[in-house]
Design a protein around this motif. Structure first.
Motif, PDB file in Angstrom:
ATOM      1  N   TRP A 381       0.823  -1.210   0.000  1.00 38.27           N
ATOM      2  CA  TRP A 381       0.000   0.000   0.000  1.00 38.27           C
ATOM      3  C   TRP A 381       0.858   1.261   0.000  1.00 38.27           C
ATOM      4  O   TRP A 381       0.549   2.231  -0.698  1.00 38.27           O
ATOM      5  CB  TRP A 381      -0.921  -0.017   1.223  1.00 38.27           C
ATOM      6  N   CYS A 385       0.694   4.369  -2.763  1.00 35.62           N
ATOM      7  CA  CYS A 385       0.444   5.779  -2.442  1.00 35.62           C
ATOM      8  C   CYS A 385       1.616   6.655  -2.862  1.00 35.62           C
ATOM      9  O   CYS A 385       1.416   7.781  -3.365  1.00 35.62           O
ATOM     10  CB  CYS A 385       0.188   5.925  -0.944  1.00 35.62           C
ATOM     11  N   GLU A 389       1.519   9.827  -5.387  1.00 37.08           N
ATOM     12  CA  GLU A 389       2.069  11.126  -4.997  1.00 37.08           C
ATOM     13  C   GLU A 389       3.116  11.603  -6.002  1.00 37.08           C
ATOM     14  O   GLU A 389       3.119  12.776  -6.394  1.00 37.08           O
ATOM     15  CB  GLU A 389       2.688  11.018  -3.605  1.00 37.08           C
ATOM     16  N   TRP A 578      -6.956   3.402  -5.579  1.00 39.61           N
ATOM     17  CA  TRP A 578      -6.234   3.632  -4.333  1.00 39.61           C
ATOM     18  C   TRP A 578      -6.118   5.109  -3.988  1.00 39.61           C
ATOM     19  O   TRP A 578      -5.665   5.451  -2.881  1.00 39.61           O
ATOM     20  CB  TRP A 578      -4.828   3.026  -4.430  1.00 39.61           C
ATOM     21  N   THR A 581      -7.440   6.457  -0.668  1.00 34.62           N
ATOM     22  CA  THR A 581      -6.758   6.038   0.560  1.00 34.62           C
ATOM     23  C   THR A 581      -5.622   6.978   0.946  1.00 34.62           C
ATOM     24  O   THR A 581      -4.996   6.776   1.990  1.00 34.62           O
ATOM     25  CB  THR A 581      -6.197   4.614   0.415  1.00 34.62           C
ATOM     26  N   LEU A 582      -5.361   8.001   0.116  1.00 37.52           N
ATOM     27  CA  LEU A 582      -4.298   8.948   0.463  1.00 37.52           C
ATOM     28  C   LEU A 582      -4.611   9.704   1.758  1.00 37.52           C
ATOM     29  O   LEU A 582      -3.702  10.260   2.377  1.00 37.52           O
ATOM     30  CB  LEU A 582      -4.097   9.953  -0.673  1.00 37.52           C
ATOM     31  N   TYR A 585      -2.509   8.261   4.113  1.00 35.68           N
ATOM     32  CA  TYR A 585      -1.082   8.296   3.758  1.00 35.68           C
ATOM     33  C   TYR A 585      -0.432   9.615   4.178  1.00 35.68           C
ATOM     34  O   TYR A 585       0.642   9.634   4.785  1.00 35.68           O
ATOM     35  CB  TYR A 585      -0.961   8.083   2.249  1.00 35.68           C
TER      36      TYR A 585
END
Length: 630
Positions: A381, A385, A389, A578, A581-582, A585
């Motif tokens: 994961w 992320c 980014e 995904w 889901t930041l 992060y």
């Protein structure tokens, strides 16, 4: 006397094989060192690239350096000098400046009576340099030596002094090296600020929290506004064609700083060997700390191609990547200087694309930044992320900032600079742990622009939690230090950059730091949703909560939009699921920032090393970027 006998013996050998005036190509063919068919190709490349045939032969591994040196000596009727056989006379050290010798590949070697034996690795250039020699140097006789021997002797004599200069190359008022020097004024200001904070915390905690909230909200709104502006400004994605190279190709130097590497050396050589730029115009310099026994031992087991060599940096007051780069730069010859990291896998045609981009760019473009991507995005994961980014940063933010005319903070790798520009701005700040971002701002202050060009370098995503935090804390510490260095004299920065770019620096650097530092203030509003008491209970009206919720949702929406747009411009469209889901992060960055603040107080120049070679590419060919990566 021993040296005279050795030189006399060498002279007798040269006379015995009297081949003075014969072309080097004929001598190497007659010696059986190079096949005639290979030499024909080498001669064609020498004419095409405007390089001596000796350089082509060596770069293409057609003959060994010793074979080339011996043949050159016979062709010119000159002595062939070898450092291990006939050491240079250290008493002649002051005759020519070391930088002059490095720039022109020559070294005063020994005197024979009143005659100075001046060794050169570039005999064709020797006559043109004679008028530039000091008038009192006396009669001169040319001899031949390898550039490696000349470099080794200069490093042995002047390496320590050059290392000191490398640590102080940037002007004092543009460097952060005085950050750990606490003046009475700084101490007084820090004490007053601390006292004011404690007083507010004790007597007016609600006001302190409210002020922090306003600052956090302001930084959030401004940061998200900058992201949205960059997204709107980013150039539309276009098809990437073949690089349109100029007629005269420049020499290119690639610096690869290495430290404590034991896994990556052989892989690095293999990846850089894919580069298709003519090897006669390319020099790859692996930059090692002299005391780095681990990397030296690793490279000792690795066979380097002739266009790749090592430079060893003497110990100094700091052990940082920028100090090593400053030192190694003096031992290079490229008109363009590029940087790669140990784990990098650049596209094979990246140098051609960079050269073509420089040829087509405006004169004020001093730097080109490649696109960075990861070859292990599906490791876990964290790597997913990180990949999202990076896609947002290199495929949207940086192109958008450049398009809007803002100063561009460079990435630490796949950066290419005109050597003349790099010299003008003073190289790298040896004490700054994000020397790339600092150099990007300094380029802007000197009137140069940075543009991105269409080529990808893939590298290893740091996908272990604590190493990720350590790496990010170094980046954030460097961002804070860079902001402080350039903004401590705000009027000068305003005049150098102009209002728009000055504002851009504050938005990009200061807002980022404030946003991470005060993120827990914004997180506190989860307490309201959970039915828990909040520090601002009694002060927040329903309307205020409504508008705050709108700000938070809008900021989250912009982040998601940016991530999706970036992935759409990358080969990682499969990661779009995904992006939401930041939200889990980015809070890791807050932990990294607090670590960075602590380090800034205790060890501002400490370089928290990122270990490479811990995560393999996702599959075969994942570390080989192609046009489809754009």
């Amino acid at each position: 006397m021993t040296q005279h006998r050795l030189l006399s013996a060498e002279a007798r050998r040269a006379q015995a094989a009297d081949q003075r005036g014969q072309p080097l190509s004929h001598i190497l063919i007659d010696d059986g060192a190079v096949a005639a068919s290979d030499m024909l190709r080498a001669l064609a490349k020498a004419q095409r690239f405007d390089q001596p045939v000796s350089h082509i032969v060596a770069a293409e591994s057609l003959a060994t350096p010793d074979q080339v040196l011996s043949a050159q000596a016979r062709s010119y009727g000159a002595l062939a000098l070898r450092r291990d056989v006939t050491p240079p006379d250290a008493a002649l050290d002051g005759l020519l400046a070391p930088d002059f010798c490095l720039r022109h590949g020559m070294l005063p070697w020994i005197r024979l009576g009143d005659t100075l034996v001046l060794a050169t690795a570039r005999p064709a250039e020797f006559p043109a340099l004679l008028p530039r020699l000091p008038s009192d140097i006396g009669p001169v006789m040319m001899a031949l030596a390898t550039e490696a021997d000349i470099h080794a002797e200069i490093a042995a004599r002047h390496g320590a002094a050059m290392a000191v200069e490398a640590a102080h190359r940037v002007a004092p008022d543009e460097s952060c090296r005085d950050l750990n020097q606490s003046s009475p004024q700084r101490q007084a200001a820090a004490i007053l600020a601390g006292a004011a904070f404690i007083a507010l915390l004790i007597w007016q905690p609600t006001a302190l929290f409210a002020g922090a909230l306003l600052l956090a909200l302001g930084s959030l709104i401004l940061s998200q506004g900058l992201k949205l502006a960059a997204l709107l400004a980013v150039p539309r994605r276009t098809a990437v064609g073949q690089a349109d190279l100029p007629e005269v190709l420049p020499t290119v130097t690639i610096l690869v700083p290495l430290f404590d590497e034991k896994e990556i050396a052989a892989t690095l050589v293999r990846r850089l060997s894919r580069l298709t730029y003519p090897k006669a115009l390319l020099e790859v310099v692996l930059v090692l700390e002299a005391e780095d026994a681990m990397t030296r031992a690793t490279l000792a087991r690795t066979t380097l191609p002739p266009w790749m060599r090592c430079v060893f940096v003497p110990p100094g007051e700091v052990t940082t990547k920028p100090r090593a780069l400053n030192y190694a730069l003096r031992f290079t010859r490229g008109e363009i200087v590029g940087i790669y990291d140990a784990e990098d896998a650049p596209a094979p045609d990246q140098i051609e694309r960079m050269v073509a981009a420089f040829a087509q760019a405006a004169p004020d473009v001093g730097c080109l930044q490649g696109i960075l991507d990861y070859y292990n995005p599906r490791a876990n994961w964290l790597s997913r992320c990180f990949t999202i980014e990076y896609a947002s940063w290199f495929r949207v933010m940086l192109p958008g900032l450049a398009r809007m005319g803002f100063a561009v903070p460079l990435g630490g790798t796949s950066v290419f600079l005109k050597r003349a520009v790099l010299d003008q701005v003073g190289g790298w700040d040896a004490h700054n742990v994000t020397e790339d971002a600092d150099l990007g701002l300094r380029l802007a202050r000197y009137g140069y622009r940075t543009e991105l060009f269409a080529s990808v370098t893939r590298e290893e995503a740091n996908n272990r939690l604590w190493p990720w935090i350590k790496q990010r804390s170094r980046w954030l510490k460097g961002y804070g230090i860079t902001w402080w260095v350039h903004t401590r004299r705000p009027v000068r920065l305003w005049r150098a950059l102009g209002p728009k770019r000055f504002l851009g620096v504050q938005l990009l650097f200061l807002c980022t730091l404030v946003q991470f530092a005060l993120a827990p203030v914004l997180w506190s509003f989860w307490m309201i949703l959970l039915g828990l008491p909040h520090p601002l209970d009694g002060h927040l009206t329903p309307e205020a909560v409504f508008w705050l919720t709108g700000v938070f949702l809008s900021a989250e929406g912009i982040s998601i939009l940016l991530g999706i747009a970036a992935l759409a411009r990358s080969p990682h469209a499969g990661l779009m699921g995904w992006v939401p889901t930041l939200f889990a992060y980015f809070p890791l960055g807050t932990l990294a920032l607090y670590k960075a603040l602590w380090e800034t107080l205790r060890s501002p120049f400490y370089w928290d090393k990122t270990m490479h070679g811990r995560s393999a590419p996702d599959g075969p060919g994942a570390d080989l970027p192609t046009d489809s990566s754009l």
